[in-house]
Design a protein around this motif. Structure first.
Motif, short mmCIF file in Angstrom:
data_model
loop_
_atom_site.label_atom_id
_atom_site.label_comp_id
_atom_site.label_asym_id
_atom_site.label_seq_id
_atom_site.Cartn_x
_atom_site.Cartn_y
_atom_site.Cartn_z
N HIS A 20 0.85 -1.18 0.00
CA HIS A 20 0.00 0.00 0.00
C HIS A 20 0.89 1.23 0.00
CE1 HIS A 20 -3.86 -2.08 1.10
NE2 HIS A 20 -2.96 -3.01 1.38
N ILE A 21 0.67 2.12 -0.98
CA ILE A 21 1.51 3.32 -1.14
C ILE A 21 0.62 4.55 -1.08
CG2 ILE A 21 3.06 4.58 -2.69
CD1 ILE A 21 3.80 1.84 -3.91
N LEU A 22 0.99 5.50 -0.22
CA LEU A 22 0.29 6.78 -0.13
C LEU A 22 1.19 7.86 -0.70
CD1 LEU A 22 -2.02 8.63 0.91
CD2 LEU A 22 -0.74 8.79 3.05
N LEU A 23 0.68 8.59 -1.70
CA LEU A 23 1.38 9.73 -2.28
C LEU A 23 0.69 11.00 -1.79
CD1 LEU A 23 1.80 8.50 -5.97
CD2 LEU A 23 3.43 8.27 -4.09
N GLU A 24 1.45 11.87 -1.16
CA GLU A 24 0.90 13.14 -0.67
C GLU A 24 1.60 14.29 -1.36
OE1 GLU A 24 -0.83 12.82 3.71
OE2 GLU A 24 1.33 12.48 3.69
N SER A 25 0.81 15.30 -1.76
CA SER A 25 1.36 16.46 -2.47
C SER A 25 0.46 17.65 -2.21
CB SER A 25 1.46 16.17 -3.97
OG SER A 25 0.17 15.84 -4.48
N GLU A 26 0.94 18.83 -2.63
CA GLU A 26 0.16 20.04 -2.46
C GLU A 26 -0.99 20.12 -3.45
OE1 GLU A 26 0.46 22.15 -0.05
OE2 GLU A 26 2.22 21.14 0.80
N HIS A 27 -0.84 19.43 -4.57
CA HIS A 27 -1.87 19.45 -5.60
C HIS A 27 -2.14 18.02 -6.07
CE1 HIS A 27 -1.50 23.83 -5.98
NE2 HIS A 27 -0.20 23.64 -5.83
N ALA A 28 -3.26 17.83 -6.72
CA ALA A 28 -3.64 16.50 -7.19
C ALA A 28 -2.66 16.01 -8.26
CB ALA A 28 -5.06 16.53 -7.77
N LEU A 29 -2.37 14.73 -8.25
CA LEU A 29 -1.44 14.11 -9.19
C LEU A 29 -2.19 13.35 -10.28
CD1 LEU A 29 1.16 12.69 -6.64
CD2 LEU A 29 1.34 14.80 -7.97
N VAL B 201 7.21 9.84 -18.23
CA VAL B 201 6.37 9.57 -17.07
C VAL B 201 6.04 10.87 -16.34
CG1 VAL B 201 6.09 8.11 -15.03
CG2 VAL B 201 7.65 7.41 -16.84
N PRO B 202 5.24 11.73 -16.92
CA PRO B 202 4.87 12.98 -16.24
C PRO B 202 3.93 12.69 -15.08
CG PRO B 202 3.59 12.74 -18.26
CD PRO B 202 4.58 11.60 -18.24
N LEU B 203 4.14 13.36 -13.98
CA LEU B 203 3.30 13.14 -12.82
C LEU B 203 2.17 14.16 -12.71
CD1 LEU B 203 5.71 12.11 -9.94
CD2 LEU B 203 4.38 10.70 -11.50
N ASP B 204 2.14 15.16 -13.63
CA ASP B 204 1.02 16.08 -13.58
C ASP B 204 0.17 15.91 -14.83
OD1 ASP B 204 2.95 19.08 -14.37
OD2 ASP B 204 2.30 17.42 -15.64
N VAL B 205 -1.00 16.48 -14.78
CA VAL B 205 -1.96 16.30 -15.86
C VAL B 205 -1.47 16.92 -17.15
CG1 VAL B 205 -4.30 16.84 -16.60
CG2 VAL B 205 -3.86 16.14 -14.26
N GLU B 206 -0.71 18.02 -17.07
CA GLU B 206 -0.29 18.74 -18.27
C GLU B 206 0.86 18.06 -19.00
OE1 GLU B 206 -1.96 21.23 -19.32
OE2 GLU B 206 -3.28 21.18 -17.57
N GLY B 207 1.57 17.16 -18.29
CA GLY B 207 2.66 16.45 -18.93
C GLY B 207 4.03 17.05 -18.68
N ALA B 208 4.13 18.12 -17.90
CA ALA B 208 5.44 18.70 -17.58
C ALA B 208 6.01 18.00 -16.37
CB ALA B 208 5.31 20.19 -17.31
N ILE B 209 7.18 17.42 -16.51
CA ILE B 209 7.66 16.48 -15.51
C ILE B 209 7.96 17.13 -14.17
CG2 ILE B 209 10.05 16.69 -16.26
CD1 ILE B 209 8.24 13.60 -14.91
N LEU B 210 8.48 18.35 -14.15
CA LEU B 210 8.86 18.96 -12.88
C LEU B 210 7.93 20.08 -12.47
CD1 LEU B 210 12.75 18.97 -13.19
CD2 LEU B 210 11.27 17.39 -11.94
#
Length: 594
Positions: free
Chosen positions: A43-52, A111-120
């Protein structure tokens, strides 16, 4: 610690090492990973300031897990949550059985982690997107194939054992109709219950010959009920009383055939899907119109529903332990609800917590553990179902999982996964009064109707412990199967049923001999199960197959398998409505009508 050492620990199944490797890549973009292993699943929990972005995160994680070579993992469940919120934005299950990916945990342009496709980049929106726990899969249901109704009726109802219903009922009816009617007096005008019963049986036969749907077979059953009721009214002085008793037995057998072999095969029908703000580890019926869903450990909630599927209340697992007699734990603490059990009147719920979070606890509990690991003790919550609030807590062992109450309401029993023992809690004292050593990974518990024996599945073995609740001595049912997990005892106390997580089977045990009399395969990783009120059926959730199986107990035959949402983990049965509630870790509760 060097990265090489971290890799070795991760490959050995150290969840903290897996999280550390992930964080070495993720923290640069403000994402934090936490990991725990529960019953062979990561089980992996990813926490961030914005949705991933869901798909990119899943690809990133799957690549890393595959590169680490964690072949013993059957699946991983990933939760994405915005910091400061309790409800995950999304939950996704990864089936690791046939993965062919070979890249490690590496952030790359693919492997972009945001919806827009920008990796960082993080998502530009300052507010998290609307919570979407999981896109429900299209539920598939097996098509009930109905053979020729005349052949079915002939097969089951025209044998010598069932009394050749069609011919005898029709014959008796024709005889009664051909008899010369007596003069119409007040006495002869009274209905003859025998002839009325014969006429009603003829209707039941015709209904069975025409039956094609579940509703048709229900009507056939109702027709037989009426025929039975009429035949029971035949008085002992009636000239055909002896024949009436024979026919009564025939009718009752016919009704049993319809109920067991036709209605049971018609199966469960999906009635309701509950989603939004849930990721249930278990769901338990109170016996008094309420259902408690214990949500995954990062949610820190228990959601309570009524029979109309309405959310009655969300109960936070935050408590002040010092308020309940534990001054060594100052301040507020959070739990991690796992399972629940209710008092016999349904007025009290007891909820186990996998671990506690806060001052005095190191929060490093894991399923790969032993007593030598000195894991922190945890707590059992007592919740009033009237006020729906935590009104007491009881300290128990390390990583408590299953909970059971004795029918006489004297004890609450808790299986402690990491301390390898059973806690016995006195309900009057609200205190643990006994700790019984059992062995590696005790899980499911079932108590007999007399509150004399408790059966405890020891999942790290092939055995089931039998605990004497008078003197707390322990005997064993040995060699029942690989990794017994959940237990149910039939209402008559004759048989014990256990899921065998290591075999993909369910076993039926004769308690008079202690021997397994039959096993049946239900699916990959059968976890929890529930038993119908009359003991005729078991409902088994198969975690890695994403199915629920209905098993007929008299011959241990799977009569239906229904598809559900990913990761079905808990199940409960409402005997008043004959409804089956299935908890799916991926973010939903499915309710079936049976």
């Amino acid at each position: 610690m060097t990265q090489s050492n971290l890799i070795q620990l991760a490959q050995a199944g150290d969840a903290n090492a897996i999280a550390a490797l992930m964080n070495s890549a993720l923290q640069a973009i403000g994402v934090t990973a936490r990991a725990v292993i529960r019953e062979g699943d990561l089980h992996i929990l990813l926490e961030s300031e914005h949705a991933l972005a869901e798909s990119s995160c899943i690809e990133f994680i799957q690549r890393g897990i595959t590169r680490l070579g964690l072949a013993w993992l059957s699946s991983a469940i990933v939760y994405s949550r915005v910091r400061g919120q309790q409800v995950p934005v999304w939950v996704q299950k990864i089936d690791l059985g046939n993965s062919e990916l070979a890249n490690p945990f590496v952030l790359s342009p693919e492997v972009p982690l945001d919806v827009e496709g920008a990796i960082l980049r993080r998502l530009p929106s300052s507010a998290p997107r609307r919570v979407r726990l999981f896109d429900l899969l299209l539920l598939g249901f097996p098509l009930l194939v109905v053979f020729s109704s005349i052949q079915i009726w002939g097969r089951y109802l025209s044998s010598t054992t069932s009394g050749a219903v069609s011919s005898t009922a029709s014959s008796e009816l024709s005889k009664s109709q051909s008899t010369t009617s007596p003069p119409k007096t007040q006495e002869s005008a009274k209905p003859d219950p025998y002839h009325l019963a014969i006429n009603q049986a003829s209707k039941a036969v015709k209904q069975g010959e025409q039956a094609k749907t579940r509703q048709d077979w229900r009507k056939a059953a109702e027709e037989w009920w009426q025929a039975i009721a009429l035949m029971k009214k035949v008085p002992a002085a009636h000239p055909k009383y002896a024949i009436a008793q024979q026919k009564l037995a025939q009718y009752e057998r016919n009704l049993e055939i319809v109920a067991k072999d036709r209605l049971s095969l018609a199966g469960m029908e999906l009635k309701k899907v509950i989603s939004g703000g849930v990721s249930p580890k278990s769901v338990v019926y109170s016996g008094d119109d309420l259902f408690f869903a214990q949500n995954m450990m990062y949610s820190h909630t228990i959601t309570v529903y009524d029979r109309e599927y309405r959310l009655v209340k969300t109960i936070s697992d935050t408590v002040k332990l010092s308020d309940f007699g534990y001054p060594q734990y100052p301040g507020s603490h959070k739990g991690a609800p796992v399972e629940a059990a209710f008092s016999q009147d349904g007025q009290i719920a007891w909820v186990s917590n996998y671990q506690m979070y806060g001052a005095g606890f190191n929060s490093s509990a894991d399923d790969d553990c032993s007593p030598s690991g000195n894991n922190d003790p945890s707590f059992l919550y007592r919740i009033s179902t009237g006020a729906l609030k935590i009104d007491h807590v009881v300290q128990v062992g390390s990583v408590p999982k299953f909970v059971a109450t004795t029918p006489n309401n004297r004890y609450v029993l808790v299986s402690n996964w990491c301390s390898w023992d059973l806690s016995v809690v006195d309900t009057q004292k609200n205190k643990e009064v006994r700790r019984i050593q059992l062995g590696p990974y005790p899980r499911g518990i079932a108590v007999d109707a007399k509150s004399e024996k408790a059966y405890v599945a020891v999942m790290g073995s092939y055995d089931i412990a039998v605990v004497n609740l008078k003197n707390f001595s322990v005997k064993w049912l040995q060699g029942v199967g690989h990794s017994p997990r959940h237990l149910n005892i039939d209402p008559n106390g004759k048989y014990l049923y256990t899921t065998l997580n290591g075999e993909g089977q369910v076993a039926k045990i004769d308690l008079s001999t202690g021997k397994v009399v039959r096993k049946v395969a239900t699916g990959n990783a059968p976890r929890s199960m529930a038993i119908s009120g009359d003991g005729q059926f078991l409902y088994v959730v198969n975690y890695n197959s994403d199915t629920v199986s209905k098993v007929r107990t008299r011959d241990m035959r799977v009569v239906q398998t229904a598809s559900v949402n990913p990761a079905p983990i808990g199940v409960t049965y409402d005997s008043k409505t004959n409804q089956v509630w299935v908890a799916c870790y991926s973010g939903s509760i499915l309710v079936f009508q049976d």
